[in-house]
Motif scaffolding. Sequence first.
Motif, PDB file in Angstrom:
ATOM      1  N   UNK A  48      33.128  70.999   9.450  1.00 29.66           N
ATOM      2  CA  UNK A  48      33.181  70.192   8.318  1.00 29.66           C
ATOM      3  C   UNK A  48      33.908  70.576   7.322  1.00 29.66           C
ATOM      4  N   UNK A  49      34.898  71.358   7.553  1.00 31.22           N
ATOM      5  CA  UNK A  49      36.146  71.731   6.690  1.00 31.22           C
ATOM      6  C   UNK A  49      35.880  72.831   5.417  1.00 31.22           C
ATOM      7  N   UNK A  50      34.805  73.480   5.825  1.00 23.60           N
ATOM      8  CA  UNK A  50      34.284  74.352   4.859  1.00 23.60           C
ATOM      9  C   UNK A  50      35.495  75.706   4.706  1.00 23.60           C
ATOM     10  N   UNK A  51      35.820  75.817   5.964  1.00 22.77           N
ATOM     11  CA  UNK A  51      36.992  77.028   6.117  1.00 22.77           C
ATOM     12  C   UNK A  51      38.176  76.712   5.295  1.00 22.77           C
ATOM     13  N   UNK A  52      38.621  75.482   5.196  1.00 20.14           N
ATOM     14  CA  UNK A  52      39.518  75.033   4.316  1.00 20.14           C
ATOM     15  C   UNK A  52      39.461  75.304   2.824  1.00 20.14           C
ATOM     16  N   UNK A  53      38.005  75.219   2.426  1.00 16.17           N
ATOM     17  CA  UNK A  53      37.697  75.571   1.154  1.00 16.17           C
ATOM     18  C   UNK A  53      37.470  77.157   0.816  1.00 16.17           C
ATOM     19  N   UNK A  54      36.965  77.772   1.957  1.00 15.24           N
ATOM     20  CA  UNK A  54      36.490  78.896   1.687  1.00 15.24           C
ATOM     21  C   UNK A  54      37.405  80.287   1.911  1.00 15.24           C
ATOM     22  N   UNK A  55      38.294  80.101   3.102  1.00 19.88           N
ATOM     23  CA  UNK A  55      39.414  80.945   3.517  1.00 19.88           C
ATOM     24  C   UNK A  55      40.289  81.358   2.450  1.00 19.88           C
ATOM     25  N   UNK A  60      29.856  68.874   1.475  1.00 14.58           N
ATOM     26  CA  UNK A  60      30.796  68.355   0.345  1.00 14.58           C
ATOM     27  C   UNK A  60      30.331  68.786  -1.193  1.00 14.58           C
ATOM     28  N   UNK A  61      28.841  69.175  -1.259  1.00 17.46           N
ATOM     29  CA  UNK A  61      28.453  69.783  -2.235  1.00 17.46           C
ATOM     30  C   UNK A  61      29.072  71.336  -2.571  1.00 17.46           C
ATOM     31  N   UNK A  62      29.019  72.125  -1.274  1.00 21.75           N
ATOM     32  CA  UNK A  62      29.470  73.289  -1.321  1.00 21.75           C
ATOM     33  C   UNK A  62      31.173  73.382  -1.503  1.00 21.75           C
ATOM     34  N   UNK A  63      31.558  72.537  -1.320  1.00 22.10           N
ATOM     35  CA  UNK A  63      33.107  72.309  -1.637  1.00 22.10           C
ATOM     36  C   UNK A  63      33.395  72.413  -3.046  1.00 22.10           C
ATOM     37  N   UNK A  64      32.582  71.761  -3.656  1.00 22.15           N
ATOM     38  CA  UNK A  64      32.739  71.828  -5.078  1.00 22.15           C
ATOM     39  C   UNK A  64      32.676  73.235  -5.856  1.00 22.15           C
ATOM     40  N   UNK A  65      31.662  73.713  -5.260  1.00 18.99           N
ATOM     41  CA  UNK A  65      31.467  75.179  -5.738  1.00 18.99           C
ATOM     42  C   UNK A  65      32.848  75.885  -5.396  1.00 18.99           C
ATOM     43  N   UNK A  66      33.021  75.830  -4.152  1.00 22.32           N
ATOM     44  CA  UNK A  66      34.295  76.767  -4.003  1.00 22.32           C
ATOM     45  C   UNK A  66      35.525  76.310  -4.913  1.00 22.32           C
ATOM     46  N   UNK A  67      35.580  75.076  -5.146  1.00 23.59           N
ATOM     47  CA  UNK A  67      36.737  74.482  -6.122  1.00 23.59           C
ATOM     48  C   UNK A  67      36.720  75.119  -7.469  1.00 23.59           C
ATOM     49  N   UNK A  68      35.497  75.296  -7.896  1.00 24.27           N
ATOM     50  CA  UNK A  68      35.091  75.767  -9.151  1.00 24.27           C
ATOM     51  C   UNK A  68      35.560  77.410  -9.155  1.00 24.27           C
ATOM     52  N   UNK A  69      34.957  78.172  -8.127  1.00 21.59           N
ATOM     53  CA  UNK A  69      35.142  79.571  -8.071  1.00 21.59           C
ATOM     54  C   UNK A  69      36.803  79.574  -8.003  1.00 21.59           C
ATOM     55  N   UNK A  70      37.384  78.851  -6.973  1.00 18.31           N
ATOM     56  CA  UNK A  70      38.772  78.892  -6.901  1.00 18.31           C
ATOM     57  C   UNK A  70      39.644  78.829  -8.307  1.00 18.31           C
ATOM     58  N   UNK A  71      39.165  77.834  -8.961  1.00 15.65           N
ATOM     59  CA  UNK A  71      39.837  77.675 -10.360  1.00 15.65           C
ATOM     60  C   UNK A  71      39.567  78.693 -11.289  1.00 15.65           C
ATOM     61  N   UNK A  72      38.267  79.369 -11.363  1.00 18.23           N
ATOM     62  CA  UNK A  72      38.019  80.546 -12.044  1.00 18.23           C
ATOM     63  C   UNK A  72      38.943  81.815 -11.711  1.00 18.23           C
ATOM     64  N   UNK A  73      39.106  81.894 -10.254  1.00 20.79           N
ATOM     65  CA  UNK A  73      39.632  83.181  -9.734  1.00 20.79           C
ATOM     66  C   UNK A  73      41.238  82.894 -10.044  1.00 20.79           C
ATOM     67  N   UNK A  74      41.711  81.594 -10.019  1.00 14.40           N
ATOM     68  CA  UNK A  74      43.171  81.476 -10.290  1.00 14.40           C
ATOM     69  C   UNK A  74      43.497  81.688 -11.794  1.00 14.40           C
ATOM     70  N   UNK A  75      42.563  81.524 -12.601  1.00 15.79           N
ATOM     71  CA  UNK A  75      42.769  81.917 -13.885  1.00 15.79           C
ATOM     72  C   UNK A  75      42.858  83.194 -14.192  1.00 15.79           C
ATOM     73  N   UNK A  76      42.238  83.973 -13.532  1.00 10.21           N
ATOM     74  CA  UNK A  76      42.225  85.410 -13.970  1.00 10.21           C
ATOM     75  C   UNK A  76      43.379  86.192 -13.251  1.00 10.21           C
ATOM     76  N   UNK A  77      43.847  85.578 -12.068  1.00  9.53           N
ATOM     77  CA  UNK A  77      45.110  86.475 -11.624  1.00  9.53           C
ATOM     78  C   UNK A  77      46.361  85.902 -11.574  1.00  9.53           C
TER      79      UNK A  77
END
Length: 195
Positions: A119-126, A59-76
């Motif tokens: 634990x659903x991290x594939x849904x966050x990272x892939x 659950x903690x790692x999913x927060x990191x993926x969410x933040x990285x995903x937002x940053x990535x979306x912002x630049x592409x």
Amino acid sequence: MSDAEAVAGLRDRLVDVGVELVAGEGAQALTLREIARRAGVSHGAPRRYFPTHLELLSAIARRGFAELGERAAGVIRDGTASPREQVAALGRVYLEFALGNPGMYELMFRHDLLESGHLGLRDSSLPLFGVLVDLVGRARPGADARPVAGALWANLHGIAQLWSWGSLQLATGAEDFVPLLRSALDAHLGPEGAL
């Protein structure tokens, strides 16, 4: 406040504390006991909401993926940039995130530790990897984009790790990672303008 809201509130608080803890002290500091102590609950309370330690870490790692995903979306988002420029922007964001959040970054990519399939991290990272695959496919038409994107990702991960240890600065004399990012892009996408 309903029982469901109270449960959601404590779950969120435990994850918030974990995010703060990993930011300040690294992934090794993420014990159930320490998270519970900092959240102001009994050491057994997290198990009511996260039956295993791995579920809380995920659950903690999913927060990191969410933040990285937002940053990535912002630049592409910019549709005017070429696929290569978008890959470069994504690579820069990835490296900046990795170097600015070393504890979270370490936790996020420990799929062996986090049991990502269960634990659903594939849904966050892939999905983020899928964006890279798409951009690489558009930057290198005709190439099998998935292994090229995987090799580029591995190269970026290596840059992040070696840069954080100070190894690349020593070996290359570079003052920032941008020349290394350019070299990685050239290695995996071909020299700029070579289509």
